[in-house]
Design a protein around this motif. Structure first.
Motif, PDB file in Angstrom:
ATOM      1  N   GLU A  93       0.201 -10.181  12.503  1.00 43.44           N
ATOM      2  CA  GLU A  93      -0.613  -9.031  12.120  1.00 43.44           C
ATOM      3  C   GLU A  93      -2.082  -9.430  12.034  1.00 43.44           C
ATOM      4  O   GLU A  93      -2.960  -8.672  12.447  1.00 43.44           O
ATOM      5  CB  GLU A  93      -0.131  -8.439  10.794  1.00 43.44           C
ATOM      6  CG  GLU A  93      -1.003  -7.332  10.255  1.00 43.44           C
ATOM      7  CD  GLU A  93      -1.295  -6.199  11.237  1.00 43.44           C
ATOM      8  OE1 GLU A  93      -2.354  -5.570  11.104  1.00 43.44           O
ATOM      9  OE2 GLU A  93      -0.490  -5.941  12.160  1.00 43.44           O
ATOM     10  N   GLU A  94      -2.368 -10.606  11.504  1.00 49.43           N
ATOM     11  CA  GLU A  94      -3.755 -11.076  11.447  1.00 49.43           C
ATOM     12  C   GLU A  94      -4.332 -11.208  12.855  1.00 49.43           C
ATOM     13  O   GLU A  94      -5.478 -10.837  13.100  1.00 49.43           O
ATOM     14  CB  GLU A  94      -3.834 -12.414  10.712  1.00 49.43           C
ATOM     15  CG  GLU A  94      -3.606 -12.286   9.228  1.00 49.43           C
ATOM     16  CD  GLU A  94      -3.422 -13.632   8.541  1.00 49.43           C
ATOM     17  OE1 GLU A  94      -3.406 -14.673   9.230  1.00 49.43           O
ATOM     18  OE2 GLU A  94      -3.287 -13.629   7.313  1.00 49.43           O
ATOM     19  N   THR A  95      -3.536 -11.723  13.769  1.00 50.14           N
ATOM     20  CA  THR A  95      -3.977 -11.848  15.161  1.00 50.14           C
ATOM     21  C   THR A  95      -4.258 -10.476  15.754  1.00 50.14           C
ATOM     22  O   THR A  95      -5.304 -10.250  16.373  1.00 50.14           O
ATOM     23  CB  THR A  95      -2.922 -12.590  16.007  1.00 50.14           C
ATOM     24  OG1 THR A  95      -2.737 -13.891  15.457  1.00 50.14           O
ATOM     25  CG2 THR A  95      -3.347 -12.699  17.455  1.00 50.14           C
TER      26      THR A  95
ATOM     27  N   ARG B 256      10.124   5.551  15.280  1.00 55.17           N
ATOM     28  CA  ARG B 256      10.118   4.787  14.026  1.00 55.17           C
ATOM     29  C   ARG B 256      10.135   3.271  14.228  1.00 55.17           C
ATOM     30  O   ARG B 256       9.652   2.550  13.367  1.00 55.17           O
ATOM     31  CB  ARG B 256      11.312   5.173  13.158  1.00 55.17           C
ATOM     32  CG  ARG B 256      11.046   6.341  12.282  1.00 55.17           C
ATOM     33  CD  ARG B 256      12.147   6.523  11.230  1.00 55.17           C
ATOM     34  NE  ARG B 256      12.307   7.925  10.999  1.00 55.17           N
ATOM     35  CZ  ARG B 256      13.284   8.678  11.484  1.00 55.17           C
ATOM     36  NH1 ARG B 256      14.247   8.152  12.188  1.00 55.17           N
ATOM     37  NH2 ARG B 256      13.313   9.970  11.245  1.00 55.17           N
ATOM     38  N   VAL B 257      10.710   2.781  15.316  1.00 51.10           N
ATOM     39  CA  VAL B 257      10.776   1.321  15.494  1.00 51.10           C
ATOM     40  C   VAL B 257       9.450   0.734  15.958  1.00 51.10           C
ATOM     41  O   VAL B 257       9.288  -0.484  15.971  1.00 51.10           O
ATOM     42  CB  VAL B 257      11.897   0.881  16.471  1.00 51.10           C
ATOM     43  CG1 VAL B 257      13.254   1.328  15.974  1.00 51.10           C
ATOM     44  CG2 VAL B 257      11.642   1.344  17.883  1.00 51.10           C
ATOM     45  N   GLN B 258       8.493   1.559  16.318  1.00 53.48           N
ATOM     46  CA  GLN B 258       7.200   1.065  16.778  1.00 53.48           C
ATOM     47  C   GLN B 258       6.354   0.611  15.585  1.00 53.48           C
ATOM     48  O   GLN B 258       6.553   1.062  14.462  1.00 53.48           O
ATOM     49  CB  GLN B 258       6.473   2.163  17.560  1.00 53.48           C
ATOM     50  CG  GLN B 258       7.202   2.554  18.836  1.00 53.48           C
ATOM     51  CD  GLN B 258       6.475   3.638  19.568  1.00 53.48           C
ATOM     52  OE1 GLN B 258       5.329   3.475  19.932  1.00 53.48           O
ATOM     53  NE2 GLN B 258       7.142   4.766  19.765  1.00 53.48           N
ATOM     54  N   PRO B 259       5.390  -0.271  15.841  1.00 49.43           N
ATOM     55  CA  PRO B 259       4.564  -0.800  14.745  1.00 49.43           C
ATOM     56  C   PRO B 259       3.851   0.287  13.958  1.00 49.43           C
ATOM     57  O   PRO B 259       3.359   1.263  14.536  1.00 49.43           O
ATOM     58  CB  PRO B 259       3.541  -1.685  15.464  1.00 49.43           C
ATOM     59  CG  PRO B 259       4.177  -2.048  16.756  1.00 49.43           C
ATOM     60  CD  PRO B 259       5.037  -0.869  17.127  1.00 49.43           C
ATOM     61  N   TYR B 260       3.841   0.101  12.638  1.00 46.79           N
ATOM     62  CA  TYR B 260       3.064   0.896  11.687  1.00 46.79           C
ATOM     63  C   TYR B 260       3.614   2.290  11.413  1.00 46.79           C
ATOM     64  O   TYR B 260       3.003   3.049  10.678  1.00 46.79           O
ATOM     65  CB  TYR B 260       1.587   1.002  12.099  1.00 46.79           C
ATOM     66  CG  TYR B 260       1.005  -0.333  12.471  1.00 46.79           C
ATOM     67  CD1 TYR B 260       0.838  -1.333  11.522  1.00 46.79           C
ATOM     68  CD2 TYR B 260       0.648  -0.613  13.791  1.00 46.79           C
ATOM     69  CE1 TYR B 260       0.329  -2.571  11.866  1.00 46.79           C
ATOM     70  CE2 TYR B 260       0.131  -1.845  14.136  1.00 46.79           C
ATOM     71  CZ  TYR B 260      -0.026  -2.821  13.173  1.00 46.79           C
ATOM     72  OH  TYR B 260      -0.534  -4.038  13.520  1.00 46.79           O
ATOM     73  N   VAL B 261       4.745   2.655  11.973  1.00 44.27           N
ATOM     74  CA  VAL B 261       5.293   3.995  11.733  1.00 44.27           C
ATOM     75  C   VAL B 261       6.028   4.006  10.395  1.00 44.27           C
ATOM     76  O   VAL B 261       6.967   3.250  10.188  1.00 44.27           O
ATOM     77  CB  VAL B 261       6.238   4.441  12.868  1.00 44.27           C
ATOM     78  CG1 VAL B 261       6.853   5.797  12.546  1.00 44.27           C
ATOM     79  CG2 VAL B 261       5.494   4.482  14.189  1.00 44.27           C
ATOM     80  N   GLU B 262       5.561   4.857   9.512  1.00 46.44           N
ATOM     81  CA  GLU B 262       6.201   5.011   8.215  1.00 46.44           C
ATOM     82  C   GLU B 262       7.277   6.094   8.262  1.00 46.44           C
ATOM     83  O   GLU B 262       8.294   6.002   7.593  1.00 46.44           O
ATOM     84  CB  GLU B 262       5.145   5.341   7.171  1.00 46.44           C
ATOM     85  CG  GLU B 262       5.630   5.215   5.760  1.00 46.44           C
ATOM     86  CD  GLU B 262       4.482   5.221   4.778  1.00 46.44           C
ATOM     87  OE1 GLU B 262       4.155   4.144   4.273  1.00 46.44           O
ATOM     88  OE2 GLU B 262       3.920   6.304   4.531  1.00 46.44           O
ATOM     89  N   ASP B 263       7.041   7.118   9.065  1.00 45.14           N
ATOM     90  CA  ASP B 263       8.033   8.183   9.213  1.00 45.14           C
ATOM     91  C   ASP B 263       7.791   8.907  10.529  1.00 45.14           C
ATOM     92  O   ASP B 263       6.657   8.970  11.007  1.00 45.14           O
ATOM     93  CB  ASP B 263       7.941   9.180   8.053  1.00 45.14           C
ATOM     94  CG  ASP B 263       9.145  10.116   7.979  1.00 45.14           C
ATOM     95  OD1 ASP B 263      10.200   9.798   8.575  1.00 45.14           O
ATOM     96  OD2 ASP B 263       9.030  11.168   7.339  1.00 45.14           O
TER      97      ASP B 263
ATOM     98  N   ARG C   5       0.986   4.059   8.839  1.00 46.77           N
ATOM     99  CA  ARG C   5       0.333   3.379   7.725  1.00 46.77           C
ATOM    100  C   ARG C   5      -0.115   2.000   8.178  1.00 46.77           C
ATOM    101  O   ARG C   5       0.680   1.205   8.695  1.00 46.77           O
ATOM    102  CB  ARG C   5       1.265   3.236   6.539  1.00 46.77           C
ATOM    103  CG  ARG C   5       0.546   2.531   5.400  1.00 46.77           C
ATOM    104  CD  ARG C   5       1.381   2.429   4.178  1.00 46.77           C
ATOM    105  NE  ARG C   5       0.581   1.758   3.148  1.00 46.77           N
ATOM    106  CZ  ARG C   5       1.043   1.456   1.973  1.00 46.77           C
ATOM    107  NH1 ARG C   5       2.276   1.760   1.648  1.00 46.77           N
ATOM    108  NH2 ARG C   5       0.275   0.841   1.103  1.00 46.77           N
ATOM    109  N   ILE C   6      -1.401   1.739   7.964  1.00 42.36           N
ATOM    110  CA  ILE C   6      -1.955   0.410   8.181  1.00 42.36           C
ATOM    111  C   ILE C   6      -2.819   0.103   6.970  1.00 42.36           C
ATOM    112  O   ILE C   6      -3.748   0.864   6.658  1.00 42.36           O
ATOM    113  CB  ILE C   6      -2.787   0.313   9.478  1.00 42.36           C
ATOM    114  CG1 ILE C   6      -1.908   0.628  10.694  1.00 42.36           C
ATOM    115  CG2 ILE C   6      -3.417  -1.071   9.600  1.00 42.36           C
ATOM    116  CD1 ILE C   6      -2.640   0.585  12.026  1.00 42.36           C
TER     117      ILE C   6
END
Length: 151
Positions: A5-7, A57-64, A98-99
């Motif tokens: 995530e930092e990268t 939903r399985v993609q990065p940053y998806v909360e809902d 959400r990020i």
């Protein structure tokens, strides 16, 4: 933050809010361009809604992610020709990204005034607040910015 995530965060020339907006756009594009054209019947519509929601939903940053398909556009069960091709005007979707401390709610629904399946940002929130739908009514905390809504 994890090393990956930092990268990833280091590659962006913007903060969490703008990244969340960017990710919301990607998810909306995925929703539309990956699934429009799928065959759908009255017996497969529930499964297709779940599959699309789960794929987002399985993609990065998806909360809902919640997707509904307009059943009135699907022919009743009959024979092997009783199906429709999924189109943008059949989709109603809400995706929450959400990020960090930023949450973005993006929506897609058919706008009859425009004659177009419009994708738009309906809220931007900071902190632990979240704009969400409850019984078809969007509830918005005080620290959220609201944009055009079609409810």
């Amino acid at each position: 933050m994890t090393s990956r995530e930092e990268t990833a965060a280091g590659r962006f020339a913007c903060g969490d809010r703008d990244r969340a907006l960017f990710e919301a756009g990607i998810k909306m594009g995925t929703l539309y361009h990956q699934f429009v054209g799928m065959p759908v019947s009255s017996s497969s519509v529930d499964g297709l809604e779940r599959s699309i929601s789960d794929a987002i939903r399985v993609q990065p940053y998806v909360e809902d992610a919640r997707v509904r398909i307009d059943r009135s556009r699907i022919p009743p069960e009959g024979d092997e020709y009783s199906y429709a091709s999924l189109s943008g005007d059949m989709l109603d979707a809400v995706i929450v990204i959400r990020i960090g401390d930023s949450r973005v709610t993006a929506e897609m629904r058919y706008d009859t005034d425009l004659g177009y399946p419009l994708m738009y940002v309906s809220s931007i929130c900071r902190g632990s607040s979240l704009a969400f739908r409850q019984s078809e009514k969007l509830t918005v905390p005080k620290n959220c910015w609201m944009f055009r809504l079609f409810l």
